[in-house]
Enzyme design. Structure first.
Site, PDB file in Angstrom:
ATOM      1  N   HIS A 176       0.680  -1.045   0.041  1.00  0.00           N
ATOM      2  CA  HIS A 176      -0.007  -0.021  -0.089  1.00  0.00           C
ATOM      3  C   HIS A 176       0.711   1.189   0.026  1.00  0.00           C
ATOM      4  O   HIS A 176       0.238   2.452  -0.357  1.00  0.00           O
ATOM      5  CB  HIS A 176      -0.963  -0.008   1.178  1.00  0.00           C
ATOM      6  CG  HIS A 176      -0.472   0.351   2.277  1.00  0.00           C
ATOM      7  ND1 HIS A 176      -0.115  -0.720   3.464  1.00  0.00           N
ATOM      8  CD2 HIS A 176      -0.095   1.491   3.067  1.00  0.00           C
ATOM      9  CE1 HIS A 176       0.435  -0.013   4.458  1.00  0.00           C
ATOM     10  NE2 HIS A 176       0.395   1.269   4.324  1.00  0.00           N
ATOM     11  N   ASP A 213       0.140  -7.559   1.447  1.00  0.00           N
ATOM     12  CA  ASP A 213       0.468  -6.209   1.679  1.00  0.00           C
ATOM     13  C   ASP A 213       2.023  -6.232   1.540  1.00  0.00           C
ATOM     14  O   ASP A 213       2.614  -5.447   2.544  1.00  0.00           O
ATOM     15  CB  ASP A 213      -0.032  -5.737   2.858  1.00  0.00           C
ATOM     16  CG  ASP A 213      -0.004  -4.030   2.901  1.00  0.00           C
ATOM     17  OD1 ASP A 213       0.238  -3.431   1.886  1.00  0.00           O
ATOM     18  OD2 ASP A 213      -0.033  -3.657   4.043  1.00  0.00           O
ATOM     19  N   GLY A 286       3.098   6.602   7.718  1.00  0.00           N
ATOM     20  CA  GLY A 286       4.683   6.723   7.218  1.00  0.00           C
ATOM     21  C   GLY A 286       5.314   5.606   7.895  1.00  0.00           C
ATOM     22  O   GLY A 286       6.376   5.483   7.265  1.00  0.00           O
ATOM     23  N   SER A 288       4.631   2.719   8.054  1.00  0.00           N
ATOM     24  CA  SER A 288       4.104   1.538   7.081  1.00  0.00           C
ATOM     25  C   SER A 288       5.439   1.057   6.270  1.00  0.00           C
ATOM     26  O   SER A 288       6.078   1.773   5.455  1.00  0.00           O
ATOM     27  CB  SER A 288       3.126   1.935   6.099  1.00  0.00           C
ATOM     28  OG  SER A 288       1.967   2.169   6.962  1.00  0.00           O
TER      29      SER A 288
END
Length: 436
Positions: A176, A213, A286, A288
């Site tokens: 993502h 992800d 951020g 992530s």
């Protein structure tokens, strides 16, 4: 005649009459089902007085002792102590019992194989981990060109984090984090190393796994500091952890937070097939794609998400490192292979929950079909629901991408779709992806 347009082709016998007869292509024009507002459970508070309903007992009066009684008691105690010392002193002392003699095979011994040192240069575990690992965590910025309200183009940016996987430039991050750049042709990805937000390296996408992800990008650099890998199967609740990432923006690259593992094998949503690590260490937008590390400075997870709500605090989640290694190694190993091409775009609006709400089976809802593609030639249409692909049940739309990723160019796959209350199956030959 196309496979799915052949009037002589018989639908599958396992049609479910409970599904609405409404054409499935109509649902992509409907508004998605409203999401029920989360209702927080009631907060239970108790007053201390509720558990102290009995009046306190009156204190007993202290009774004094005569001086003569006290003197006699002291003399007797001295005599008994002297006799006991003489008796015990004449008996050889037994060897102290060692608990490890009996429990070596049942008690797990703590590990002391710590590869970082808390010393005069680092006064805490968090500081020592930060010193060791900060250079192995990078900042990522995506820039895409989007149509403005007035018809012109404008740039839209997004920020995230990543982890150095190899010294020659392979970077692990969340899908993502780079999804906007993947979905737009007019886009770029830049990687920032260390604390220098002024210098960047252009990155190319090697591959990704949407349902997990995860994504891998590559920069043209050597001599990087790869993160040291841990083992997520050995994690325990309550274990200390450290996170490093870029919360908010690249201005805060290398930010460090500290906490514990709050839980293991967590499922954040019903749409996820992943079992995640839960931590109370701060994970903000951020972060992530950044690192979740143990007290030895080893990677144990990739930070992925958090529950952001006024009802929750300190609930962040990370993808276990064993899953990360398995998926990313596979992505890298297939980087030079021709990707199999099917030719459909899938709507991300229609999760299994939304489809069930409308009375449809779980699957991937087709939002568009590329002209001339294998899917187009087979007669697949907008609004069809792909329920099975190459022998794999498509329980969520995210799974279709991963199943397709495992296929080879030129391979023939069996595809099952749901259309107008009936199931149809056809064999479709995939081609090489020439769209990139």
């Amino acid at each position: 005649m196309n496979e799915f347009q052949n009037n002589n082709m018989q639908p599958n016998e396992n049609n479910d009459s409970s599904y609405y007869s409404k054409r499935s292509e109509d649902i992509i024009q409907d508004e998605p089902a409203p999401k029920a507002e989360y209702q927080a459970p009631p907060t239970y508070t108790t007053s201390y007085s509720e558990y102290n309903t009995q009046p306190p007992k009156p204190k007993k009066e202290k009774r004094g002792h005569s001086t003569a009684v006290v003197i006699v008691a002291c003399i007797l105690a001295a005599i008994i102590g002297a006799v006991s010392y003489a008796i015990v002193g004449s008996i050889p002392l037994a060897k102290p019992h060692s608990t490890t003699d009996d429990y070596d095979e049942t008690v797990e011994k703590p590990s002391n194989n710590v590869s970082i040192n808390v010393d005069q240069d680092a006064s805490s575990i968090a500081e020592a981990v930060a010193v060791k690992c900060t250079d192995s965590v990078v900042g990522i910025r995506t820039t895409t060109s989007v149509m403005s309200f007035f018809g012109g183009n404008q740039e839209q940016t997004g920020n995230g984090s990543g982890v150095v996987y190899t010294s020659d430039g392979y970077i692990i991050t969340n899908y993502h984090v780079i999804s906007d750049a993947v979905q737009s042709r007019n886009s770029k990805i830049d990687v920032f190393i260390g604390s220098d937000s002024a210098k960047s390296y252009p990155a190319t996408v090697i591959g990704y796994n949407i349902s997990c992800d995860l994504a891998v990008v590559k920069i043209d650099a050597t001599g990087l500091t790869p993160i040291e890998m841990g083992n997520s199967d050995e994690l325990k609740v309550g274990q200390y952890v450290v996170t490093i990432g870029s919360p908010g923006s690249l201005e805060f690259m290398g930010s460090v937070t500290y906490g514990i593992i709050s839980g293991l094998n967590r499922t954040v949503s019903t749409n996820s097939v992943l079992k995640l690590i839960q931590t109370d260490a701060a994970i903000n937008p951020g972060n992530s794609g950044g690192a979740l590390l143990n007290a030895e400075g080893k990677l144990i997870g990739i930070n992925s998400s958090k529950i952001a709500s006024v009802e929750f605090e300190g609930m962040g989640f990370a993808i276990p490192v064993n899953t990360v290694k398995e998926k990313c190694d596979k992505i890298i190993s297939k980087k030079d292979d021709s990707q199999a091409y099917f030719g459909v775009s899938i709507s991300s609006t229609y999760t299994s929950q939304v489809l069930a709400f409308y009375g449809y089976p779980a699957g991937a809802v087709v939002s568009s079909v590329a002209e001339g593609s294998p899917a187009y030639n087979a007669g697949i249409e907008r609004g069809d629901i792909i329920t099975e692909f190459n022998g794999v049940k498509i329980s969520e739309y995210t799974i279709l991408n991963d199943v397709l990723y495992d296929c080879e160019s030129g391979q023939t796959v069996e595809v099952t779709i749901y259309r107008a209350s009936k199931y149809y199956t056809a064999d479709i030959k995939l081609t090489a992806d020439t769209t990139n």
